[in-house]
Design a protein around this motif. Structure first.
Motif, PDB file in Angstrom:
ATOM      1  N   GLU A   2       1.561   2.425 -10.537  1.00 16.94           N
ATOM      2  CA  GLU A   2       2.550   1.366 -11.437  1.00 16.94           C
ATOM      3  C   GLU A   2       2.085  -0.001 -10.989  1.00 16.94           C
ATOM      4  O   GLU A   2       2.011  -0.889 -11.827  1.00 16.94           O
ATOM      5  N   MET A   3       1.871  -0.308  -9.718  1.00 18.80           N
ATOM      6  CA  MET A   3       1.456  -1.742  -9.125  1.00 18.80           C
ATOM      7  C   MET A   3      -0.011  -2.090  -9.839  1.00 18.80           C
ATOM      8  O   MET A   3      -0.217  -3.068 -10.058  1.00 18.80           O
ATOM      9  N   ALA A   4      -0.800  -0.900  -9.952  1.00 18.29           N
ATOM     10  CA  ALA A   4      -2.193  -1.100 -10.373  1.00 18.29           C
ATOM     11  C   ALA A   4      -2.051  -1.664 -12.145  1.00 18.29           C
ATOM     12  O   ALA A   4      -3.108  -2.159 -12.464  1.00 18.29           O
ATOM     13  N   LYS A   5      -1.087  -0.980 -12.674  1.00 19.64           N
ATOM     14  CA  LYS A   5      -1.023  -1.532 -14.160  1.00 19.64           C
ATOM     15  C   LYS A   5      -0.608  -2.894 -14.565  1.00 19.64           C
ATOM     16  O   LYS A   5      -0.579  -3.475 -15.417  1.00 19.64           O
ATOM     17  N   GLY A   6      -0.338  -3.698 -13.267  1.00 17.57           N
ATOM     18  CA  GLY A   6       0.161  -5.240 -13.211  1.00 17.57           C
ATOM     19  C   GLY A   6       1.528  -5.265 -13.574  1.00 17.57           C
ATOM     20  O   GLY A   6       2.020  -6.403 -14.179  1.00 17.57           O
TER      21      GLY A   6
ATOM     22  N   SER B 174       3.139  -8.054  -2.665  1.00 17.21           N
ATOM     23  CA  SER B 174       3.231  -6.653  -1.900  1.00 17.21           C
ATOM     24  C   SER B 174       4.511  -6.937  -1.144  1.00 17.21           C
ATOM     25  O   SER B 174       5.458  -6.084  -0.764  1.00 17.21           O
ATOM     26  N   LEU B 175       4.628  -8.267  -0.273  1.00 17.32           N
ATOM     27  CA  LEU B 175       5.589  -8.437   0.340  1.00 17.32           C
ATOM     28  C   LEU B 175       6.855  -8.348  -0.352  1.00 17.32           C
ATOM     29  O   LEU B 175       8.072  -7.916   0.057  1.00 17.32           O
ATOM     30  N   GLU B 176       7.122  -8.962  -1.712  1.00 18.77           N
ATOM     31  CA  GLU B 176       7.992  -8.959  -2.486  1.00 18.77           C
ATOM     32  C   GLU B 176       8.611  -7.484  -2.798  1.00 18.77           C
ATOM     33  O   GLU B 176       9.703  -7.139  -2.866  1.00 18.77           O
TER      34      GLU B 176
ATOM     35  N   TYR C 263       5.624   5.055  -0.134  1.00 15.18           N
ATOM     36  CA  TYR C 263       4.446   4.121   0.340  1.00 15.18           C
ATOM     37  C   TYR C 263       3.825   3.154  -0.688  1.00 15.18           C
ATOM     38  O   TYR C 263       3.863   3.406  -1.762  1.00 15.18           O
ATOM     39  N   ILE C 264       3.538   1.984  -0.124  1.00 15.69           N
ATOM     40  CA  ILE C 264       2.823   0.908  -0.837  1.00 15.69           C
ATOM     41  C   ILE C 264       1.677   0.415   0.055  1.00 15.69           C
ATOM     42  O   ILE C 264       1.646   0.658   1.365  1.00 15.69           O
ATOM     43  N   MET C 265       0.751  -0.017  -0.380  1.00 14.50           N
ATOM     44  CA  MET C 265      -0.402  -0.645   0.076  1.00 14.50           C
ATOM     45  C   MET C 265      -0.313  -2.232   0.697  1.00 14.50           C
ATOM     46  O   MET C 265       0.145  -3.202  -0.307  1.00 14.50           O
TER      47      MET C 265
ATOM     48  N   GLU D  83       9.931  -4.157 -12.258  1.00  5.08           N
ATOM     49  CA  GLU D  83       9.826  -3.051 -12.932  1.00  5.08           C
ATOM     50  C   GLU D  83       9.379  -1.734 -12.189  1.00  5.08           C
ATOM     51  O   GLU D  83       9.888  -0.739 -12.322  1.00  5.08           O
ATOM     52  N   VAL D  84       8.646  -2.420 -11.156  1.00  3.56           N
ATOM     53  CA  VAL D  84       8.059  -1.284 -10.042  1.00  3.56           C
ATOM     54  C   VAL D  84       9.168  -0.713  -9.578  1.00  3.56           C
ATOM     55  O   VAL D  84       9.487   0.441  -9.162  1.00  3.56           O
ATOM     56  N   LEU D  85       9.968  -1.625  -8.816  1.00  7.84           N
ATOM     57  CA  LEU D  85      11.403  -1.398  -8.044  1.00  7.84           C
ATOM     58  C   LEU D  85      12.126  -0.349  -8.707  1.00  7.84           C
ATOM     59  O   LEU D  85      12.845   0.514  -8.288  1.00  7.84           O
ATOM     60  N   ALA D  86      12.349  -0.592 -10.157  1.00  6.76           N
ATOM     61  CA  ALA D  86      13.211   0.313 -11.055  1.00  6.76           C
ATOM     62  C   ALA D  86      12.792   1.592 -11.148  1.00  6.76           C
ATOM     63  O   ALA D  86      13.285   2.815 -11.091  1.00  6.76           O
ATOM     64  N   PHE D  87      11.556   1.820 -11.119  1.00  7.40           N
ATOM     65  CA  PHE D  87      10.699   3.344 -11.137  1.00  7.40           C
ATOM     66  C   PHE D  87      10.939   3.766  -9.620  1.00  7.40           C
ATOM     67  O   PHE D  87      11.477   4.672  -9.690  1.00  7.40           O
TER      68      PHE D  87
END
Length: 263
Positions: free
Chosen positions: A239-243, A33-35, A22-24, A248-252
């Protein structure tokens, strides 16, 4: 057969569990968010749940509420969310996209217009958390006629008397909420989830996907191991909220997907 149906058929043939993320939409902005959305399939995501920002997200915990507020503050709308999906579809015609949110923006647009626009954009299913089965004529049944799956939530309080009503017009998959309360509030426990999933699987001829309370690859593996797959939302949004950079988010996300797929 929808993209959701085709995805589960493929996973079943391969003997694999599904990983749903899920993403917002629009958090922290449309471009980022599109990326992120475009990178999810390569990170191992089988189905994308895309949050539709709303001013009063009663089922969501602080992490997703704040993501929605950031998106709304940045000017995100239902139309821009549909445009985002259409842009995603230019490069990916196979990964299912499920729009998750609340009924008010859809009602304001008009159900018939919304469903036509959603189909055109490339949305495959809907999770509308504030429409109970008693209101199926509002959106659920029209969505089915339009070729979209309508995915219903079952919870720990959905007893055997209520379950048939919940399942009646559900399609695509059943989303089992592993804990009572709001998103991000507790940690899912496989020992608690397993009997509930088995009960729903016995009553439904649909995959059962478990969400809420999954934040680590280990928990993703444990929960997916007792279901047809799992959903992770708040942990990714956090993770996105941390900037953090999108890569890096995709690796998570990839680590979570690996956990679910190793079940």
């Amino acid at each position: 057969m929808t993209r959701i149906d085709a995805t589960f058929a493929k996973l079943k043939a391969e003997g694999r569990r599904a990983f749903v993320s899920y993403i917002m939409a629009g958090d922290p902005d449309v471009e980022t968010s599109l990326e992120l959305m475009k990178g999810l399939p390569a990170a191992g995501v089988d189905i994308i749940e895309l949050g539709l920002p709303f001013t009063d997200p009663m089922a969501d915990g602080p992490t997703i509420q704040e993501a929605g507020q950031r998106a709304l503050a940045g000017g995100m709308t239902l139309q821009k969310t549909l445009d985002m999906v259409a842009e995603f579809r230019k490069g990916d015609d196979t990964t299912p996209v499920v729009l998750m949110g609340y009924y008010n923006p859809i009602y304001s647009r008009g159900v018939d217009r919304f469903l036509a626009d959603a189909r055109t954009a490339g949305i495959d299913g809907l999770i509308i958390v504030d429409l109970p089965p008693e209101e199926d004529d509002e959106l659920c049944i029209p969505a089915g006629r339009a070729g979209l799956n309508f995915i219903r939530l079952a919870t720990p309080t959905t007893d055997d008397k209520r379950l048939p009503t919940v399942l009646q017009n559900t399609s695509g998959f059943v989303y089992y909420v592993s804990i009572t309360g709001i998103t991000g509030a507790a940690v899912a426990q496989a020992v608690d989830v397993a009997p509930e999933v088995a009960r729903i699987q016995k009553a439904a001829s649909l995959p059962v996907i478990v969400g809420f309370g999954i934040r680590t690859p280990e928990t993703a593996r444990e929960i997916a191991g007792v279901a047809d797959g799992c959903v992770v939302g708040s942990a990714i949004v956090a993770e996105m909220a941390k900037g953090r950079p999108v890569d890096e988010v995709l690796a998570f996300v990839a680590s979570l997907a690996e956990g679910a797929h190793s079940a």
